[in-house]
Design an enzyme around this catalytic site. Structure first.
Site, mmCIF file in Angstrom:
data_model
loop_
_atom_site.group_PDB
_atom_site.id
_atom_site.type_symbol
_atom_site.label_atom_id
_atom_site.label_comp_id
_atom_site.label_asym_id
_atom_site.label_seq_id
_atom_site.Cartn_x
_atom_site.Cartn_y
_atom_site.Cartn_z
ATOM 1 N N GLU A 61 -25.756 -54.244 -4.271
ATOM 2 C CA GLU A 61 -25.665 -52.789 -4.430
ATOM 3 C C GLU A 61 -26.940 -52.123 -3.913
ATOM 4 O O GLU A 61 -28.051 -52.574 -4.188
ATOM 5 C CB GLU A 61 -25.450 -52.460 -5.905
ATOM 6 C CG GLU A 61 -25.442 -50.985 -6.235
ATOM 7 C CD GLU A 61 -25.435 -50.716 -7.729
ATOM 8 O OE1 GLU A 61 -25.168 -49.567 -8.112
ATOM 9 O OE2 GLU A 61 -25.709 -51.658 -8.507
ATOM 10 N N CYS B 197 -21.473 -52.521 -9.330
ATOM 11 C CA CYS B 197 -22.229 -52.582 -10.569
ATOM 12 C C CYS B 197 -21.303 -52.901 -11.749
ATOM 13 O O CYS B 197 -20.549 -53.866 -11.687
ATOM 14 C CB CYS B 197 -22.994 -51.276 -10.784
ATOM 15 S SG CYS B 197 -24.258 -51.369 -12.077
ATOM 16 N N LYS C 64 -17.904 -45.552 -5.300
ATOM 17 C CA LYS C 64 -17.813 -45.962 -6.697
ATOM 18 C C LYS C 64 -17.085 -44.925 -7.539
ATOM 19 O O LYS C 64 -17.393 -43.728 -7.484
ATOM 20 C CB LYS C 64 -19.212 -46.214 -7.257
ATOM 21 C CG LYS C 64 -19.226 -46.800 -8.654
ATOM 22 C CD LYS C 64 -20.646 -47.111 -9.109
ATOM 23 C CE LYS C 64 -20.674 -47.698 -10.501
ATOM 24 N NZ LYS C 64 -22.054 -47.972 -10.965
#
Length: 365
Positions: free
Chosen positions: A61, A186, A134
């Site tokens: 990430e 994440c 995301k």
């Protein structure tokens, strides 16, 4: 219901995946640290390619911090442009698909994103990668929902260590060698509902890009890993994790960790994963409905039992306190039953006590 684990060698497709861990320090924001991270990632990736034929290389990430697309179109900082060109040059000389964490900008909105450089779908257009933005952001660290209601708190977060993003909306599925995959970022791999949506949209396996280096804790990283294992088991699909400092690993469809890197080290793992996208588990198909049903069935007798106990306590209290004046209650009872045989006050009290005591003993109350 058949399981993806039941496939034989001929039925299962396979991909060789490399997950890279560069052991970054997420508290550093200068270009020199960005350059150091990219240099480490390139070196580790090239070393992995020397030893194996790899289909997909995964970086963590925000492994490349400067926004790739925005800098190519509007950037004027030569240091950042040179850094991005190093990455694109690497993409141009390999046959593998490269997945990396980056920032995406669109219409003045910033997104925490995963970029996919895949020659199967992009051809030579490496400047326009496929993008996943995301969806489930971390509250207060990546997203603050009440910025219009509490503007002062929002400004404090902006001026602090928080990096606030906008939410993505598309459950993207990418393809390599006719195999689909999605890239939860994440802690998105801790949510079963999210991961089953990726699989239902066509993902045959999952790639998680994460950066837990901020915690500087083995405990936090192992806890994150333990939750990711459940996503592999729930959907019976492999899950690949590329993290900044740990735990980078490859998890099989049965939840077994096939390979992993040592935490807080510069390393990588290379593993062949088996894919069978024709089968779906009960959880993938129906989600949490079975759990909701179990809770509903469990609560029915429990609530009935509580109500029964409360009623019996009330009736017992009436029976154990005969000095209370229940004459009005007994008269009403007698009127309802068309009873005229109870006339005196004592007889009314006695009738009420006997009736309430009997009700307290009835099993179905």
């Amino acid at each position: 219901m058949s399981s993806p684990l039941d496939c034989n060698e001929e039925e299962c497709k396979s991909l060789t995946v490399c997950a890279v861990q560069n052991n970054t320090d997420s508290s550093k924001y200068e270009v020199e640290f960005y350059r150091r991270d990219v240099s480490s990632l390139l070196s580790l990736s090239e070393k992995a390619l020397e030893d194996s034929d790899i289909d997909i290389i995964v970086w963590p990430e925000t492994s490349v911090v400067p926004p790739v697309e925005w800098n190519l179109k509007h950037g004027t900082d030569s240091d950042r442009l040179n850094l991005i060109n190093e990455v694109l040059n690497f993409v141009g000389k390999i046959d593998s698909c490269l997945v990396l964490g980056n920032q995406s900008k669109e219409d003045d909105a910033d997104y925490n994103a995963a970029l996919v450089f895949n020659s199967d779908s992009l051809g030579n257009k490496k400047e326009n990668p496929l993008i996943y933005r995301k969806i489930h952001l971390v509250p207060f660290t990546e997203y603050f929902a009440w910025k219009n209601i509490f503007p002062h708190i929002y400004k404090i977060l902006l001026n602090g260590d928080s990096r606030l993003w906008e939410k993505g909306s598309e459950f993207s599925v990418f393809r390599v060698n006719d195999v689909g995959f999605s890239t939860p970022i994440c802690f998105e791999d801790t949510f079963g509902s999210l991961c089953r949506t990726y699989v239902n949209n066509g993902a045959d396996f999952l790639i998680n890009l994460s950066n837990d280096s901020w915690a500087k804790s083995n405990t936090a990283q192992n806890q994150h890993l333990s939750m990711a294992v459940f996503r592999a088991v729930e959907n019976e699909c492999p899950l690949v994790r590329s993290t900044a400092s740990g735990v980078t690993c490859v998890i099989g469809a049965n939840g077994k960790i096939l390979k992993q890197c040592e935490s807080f080290s510069e390393s990588y793992v290379v593993e062949k994963i088996k894919i069978n996208g024709n089968k779906k588990t009960f959880y993938t198909r129906f989600g949490n409905w079975f759990a909701f049903f179990c809770v509903f069935v469990w609560r029915l007798p429990f609530r009935f039992h509580l109500r029964r106990r409360a009623l019996r306590r009330r009736m017992t209290a009436v029976w154990m306190h005969p000095r209370s004046d229940w004459a009005a209650f007994a008269r009403a009872l007698c009127r309802r039953k068309s009873c005229s045989c109870l006339a005196s006050r004592s007889s009314l009290r006695e009738a009420a006590a006997i009736w309430c005591g009997a009700m307290a003993m009835v099993p179905w109350c």
